[in-house]
Design an enzyme around this catalytic site. Structure first.
Site, PDB file in Angstrom:
ATOM      1  N   ASP A  10      55.810  77.314  81.370  1.00 32.10           N
ATOM      2  CA  ASP A  10      54.650  76.454  81.073  1.00 32.10           C
ATOM      3  C   ASP A  10      54.428  75.450  82.215  1.00 32.10           C
ATOM      4  O   ASP A  10      54.575  74.250  82.033  1.00 32.10           O
ATOM      5  CB  ASP A  10      54.824  75.736  79.717  1.00 32.10           C
ATOM      6  CG  ASP A  10      56.069  74.856  79.634  1.00 32.10           C
ATOM      7  OD1 ASP A  10      56.988  75.027  80.476  1.00 32.10           O
ATOM      8  OD2 ASP A  10      56.133  73.976  78.748  1.00 32.10           O
ATOM      9  N   ASP A  15      58.785  73.763  86.070  1.00 30.91           N
ATOM     10  CA  ASP A  15      58.571  75.213  85.973  1.00 30.91           C
ATOM     11  C   ASP A  15      58.114  75.761  87.332  1.00 30.91           C
ATOM     12  O   ASP A  15      58.518  76.853  87.740  1.00 30.91           O
ATOM     13  CB  ASP A  15      57.471  75.535  84.952  1.00 30.91           C
ATOM     14  CG  ASP A  15      57.808  75.047  83.564  1.00 30.91           C
ATOM     15  OD1 ASP A  15      58.231  75.818  82.727  1.00 30.91           O
ATOM     16  OD2 ASP A  15      57.645  73.844  83.322  1.00 30.91           O
ATOM     17  N   ASN A  39      53.991  72.343  78.078  1.00 34.35           N
ATOM     18  CA  ASN A  39      53.674  71.149  78.867  1.00 34.35           C
ATOM     19  C   ASN A  39      52.185  70.850  78.833  1.00 34.35           C
ATOM     20  O   ASN A  39      51.767  69.687  78.881  1.00 34.35           O
ATOM     21  CB  ASN A  39      54.126  71.335  80.320  1.00 34.35           C
ATOM     22  CG  ASN A  39      55.621  71.181  80.468  1.00 34.35           C
ATOM     23  OD1 ASN A  39      56.240  70.411  79.739  1.00 34.35           O
ATOM     24  ND2 ASN A  39      56.209  71.901  81.411  1.00 34.35           N
ATOM     25  N   THR A 123      61.325  79.112  80.173  1.00 28.34           N
ATOM     26  CA  THR A 123      61.472  77.717  80.612  1.00 28.34           C
ATOM     27  C   THR A 123      60.480  76.813  79.889  1.00 28.34           C
ATOM     28  O   THR A 123      60.138  75.735  80.381  1.00 28.34           O
ATOM     29  CB  THR A 123      61.300  77.587  82.141  1.00 28.34           C
ATOM     30  OG1 THR A 123      59.966  77.978  82.480  1.00 28.34           O
ATOM     31  CG2 THR A 123      62.300  78.438  82.898  1.00 28.34           C
ATOM     32  N   PHE A 164      62.388  68.717  74.472  1.00 30.08           N
ATOM     33  CA  PHE A 164      60.968  69.083  74.353  1.00 30.08           C
ATOM     34  C   PHE A 164      60.738  70.560  73.990  1.00 30.08           C
ATOM     35  O   PHE A 164      59.989  70.861  73.057  1.00 30.08           O
ATOM     36  CB  PHE A 164      60.233  68.741  75.664  1.00 30.08           C
ATOM     37  CG  PHE A 164      58.778  69.123  75.656  1.00 30.08           C
ATOM     38  CD1 PHE A 164      57.840  68.348  74.987  1.00 30.08           C
ATOM     39  CD2 PHE A 164      58.338  70.273  76.302  1.00 30.08           C
ATOM     40  CE1 PHE A 164      56.493  68.707  74.964  1.00 30.08           C
ATOM     41  CE2 PHE A 164      56.997  70.643  76.282  1.00 30.08           C
ATOM     42  CZ  PHE A 164      56.070  69.861  75.610  1.00 30.08           C
ATOM     43  N   ASN A 165      61.326  71.487  74.720  1.00 28.52           N
ATOM     44  CA  ASN A 165      60.992  72.913  74.517  1.00 28.52           C
ATOM     45  C   ASN A 165      61.338  73.383  73.101  1.00 28.52           C
ATOM     46  O   ASN A 165      60.618  74.194  72.515  1.00 28.52           O
ATOM     47  CB  ASN A 165      61.722  73.804  75.530  1.00 28.52           C
ATOM     48  CG  ASN A 165      61.169  73.648  76.931  1.00 28.52           C
ATOM     49  OD1 ASN A 165      60.057  73.145  77.112  1.00 28.52           O
ATOM     50  ND2 ASN A 165      61.946  74.054  77.923  1.00 28.52           N
ATOM     51  N   HIS A 238      65.226  70.678  85.385  1.00 28.92           N
ATOM     52  CA  HIS A 238      65.533  71.367  84.127  1.00 28.92           C
ATOM     53  C   HIS A 238      65.401  72.890  84.277  1.00 28.92           C
ATOM     54  O   HIS A 238      66.340  73.647  84.059  1.00 28.92           O
ATOM     55  CB  HIS A 238      64.548  70.948  83.040  1.00 28.92           C
ATOM     56  CG  HIS A 238      64.579  69.505  82.668  1.00 28.92           C
ATOM     57  ND1 HIS A 238      65.617  68.930  81.993  1.00 28.92           N
ATOM     58  CD2 HIS A 238      63.668  68.518  82.849  1.00 28.92           C
ATOM     59  CE1 HIS A 238      65.341  67.649  81.765  1.00 28.92           C
ATOM     60  NE2 HIS A 238      64.175  67.384  82.272  1.00 28.92           N
ATOM     61  N   ASP A 239      64.182  73.317  84.606  1.00 27.62           N
ATOM     62  CA  ASP A 239      63.877  74.747  84.497  1.00 27.62           C
ATOM     63  C   ASP A 239      64.537  75.577  85.593  1.00 27.62           C
ATOM     64  O   ASP A 239      64.864  76.753  85.377  1.00 27.62           O
ATOM     65  CB  ASP A 239      62.356  74.948  84.513  1.00 27.62           C
ATOM     66  CG  ASP A 239      61.703  74.368  83.270  1.00 27.62           C
ATOM     67  OD1 ASP A 239      62.424  74.134  82.276  1.00 27.62           O
ATOM     68  OD2 ASP A 239      60.481  74.153  83.285  1.00 27.62           O
TER      69      ASP A 239
HETATM   70  C1  BDR Z   1      61.601  70.701  79.487  1.00 22.96           C
HETATM   71  O1  BDR Z   1      60.398  70.116  78.998  1.00 22.96           O
HETATM   72  C2  BDR Z   1      59.356  70.337  79.916  1.00 22.96           C
HETATM   73  O2  BDR Z   1      58.553  69.191  80.055  1.00 22.96           O
HETATM   74  C3  BDR Z   1      59.993  70.761  81.206  1.00 22.96           C
HETATM   75  O3  BDR Z   1      59.144  71.655  81.913  1.00 22.96           O
HETATM   76  C4  BDR Z   1      61.264  71.427  80.770  1.00 22.96           C
HETATM   77  O4  BDR Z   1      61.064  72.804  80.512  1.00 22.96           O
HETATM   78  C5  BDR Z   1      62.629  69.605  79.640  1.00 22.96           C
HETATM   79  O5  BDR Z   1      62.893  69.017  78.400  1.00 22.96           O
HETATM   80 CA    CA Z   2      59.084  73.986  81.255  1.00 25.84          CA
END
Ligand code: BDR
Ligand code: CA
Length: 309
Positions: A10, A15, A39, A123, A164-165, A238-239
């Site tokens: 996303d 990403d 996102n 991701t 978040f994801n 993160h991703d």
């Molecule tokens: C995740 O949330 C998204 O905002 C980032 O792209 C990542 O995948 C981190 O919590």
């Molecule tokens: Ca992401």
């Protein structure tokens, strides 16, 4: 032989860096990029994915997925990635046309026709992956691994408990963790150790190609959010961790565990409940990444980005 992967993402700043890491790598063959609403809206993240593929000079299928989570309204992260999902980053224009959600069928077709097993790298929220596993359960045995970014052992980044994801589509995450497909979860425990600090960013600006210039802009914009809203003086990769694990698992420390997803909590919805060592005997259903050799990740990112346009 290169590992065949499908990246479901996303984009989104991090990403975008994960895509650059994958497309510039010698280890991976990206069979498709599919997009999940997260996102930003599906329209935005699909547009961003198409633009990034053009920027990198990559050749692959890009397919849009579900417009919203399985049973909830979409929550986006515009406060992190901006109203476009890639605010402040110069990307080439791309004509998108009407969005026809076909990601799940395209993933299924690639997996079905492949002689080798496929690795999935999600991701973003797990909506598309849950649909794939639910609509085509016979394909589970042809999925070697799901290397995903999401979740955490302790704490969250969108609520006190949820990352978040997983928070955006906990029902989808629940389906994925119960699927029986091997999973490696790169959650906040490891991604908060994969921080590119302010003073380490300049090197990406010296690469000198269009992707390097975009990577530098991404890092600067992503850093703005983290420096204003957290005590991290850098940008969190993160991703990229989910991609890096597939490229080189040896740079990670992982533990076997049982992971459940909280879907009904009054205050805890979207939490990943991680039982390291499976003390309650529910069965090990995932590995959780706890540590990473961050210098190795930086080198991998630098060399991947250097190979792109
Ligand atoms: C995740 O949330 C998204 O905002 C980032 O792209 C990542 O995948 C981190 O919590
Ligand atoms: Ca992401």
């Amino acid at each position: 032989m290169k590992k065949k992967v499908i990246i479901d993402c996303d984009p989104g700043y991090d990403d975008a860096l994960a895509l650059m890491l994958a497309f510039g790598s010698d280890e991976l063959q990206v069979e498709a990029v599919t997009t999940c609403a997260g996102n930003q809206t599906q329209e935005m993240v699909y547009t961003n994915a198409k633009r990034l593929i053009k920027l990198m000079g990559a050749k692959t299928i890009v397919a849009p997925g579900a417009l919203k989570p399985l049973s909830r309204g979409l929550v986006t992260a515009s406060s992190v990635h901006g109203e476009t999902g890639m605010d402040g980053v110069d990307l080439p224009d791309e004509d998108i046309g009407e969005i026809k959600s076909c990601a799940v069928d395209i993933m299924a077709d690639i997996i079905e026709k492949s002689d080798e097993k496929i690795i999935l790298i999600p991701t973003g929220p797990l909506t598309n992956i849950a649909l794939l596993l639910s609509i085509y359960p016979h394909l589970k045995e042809k999925i070697e691994l799901i290397s995903l970014m999401g979740g955490a052992c302790n704490g969250g980044n969108v609520t006190a408990c949820a990352e978040f994801n997983i928070y955006v589509d906990p029902e989808a995450a629940d389906i994925v963790f119960k699927s029986g497909v091997p999973i490696v979860m790169s959650g906040l425990d490891v991604t908060h150790k994969a921080v590119i600090y302010k003073e380490e960013m300049d090197i990406f600006g010296t690469i000198g190609n269009a992707s390097g210039n975009a990577a530098f802009q991404i890092l600067q914009n992503y850093y703005k959010f983290y420096s204003q809203h957290t005590d991290l003086n850098g940008a969190v990769m993160h991703d990229a961790c989910a991609v890096a694990y597939v490229m080189n698992p040896e740079i990670f420390e992982c533990k076997d565990c049982h992971i459940d997803v909280e879907t009904k909590g009054e205050h805890t919805t979207g939490q990943t409940v991680v039982d390291i060592g499976d003390k309650r005997g529910n069965g090990i259903n995932a590995k959780i990444a706890m540590n990473i050799d961050k210098e190795a990740l930086m080198k991998m990112m630098y060399s991947s980005i250097s190979r792109l346009l």
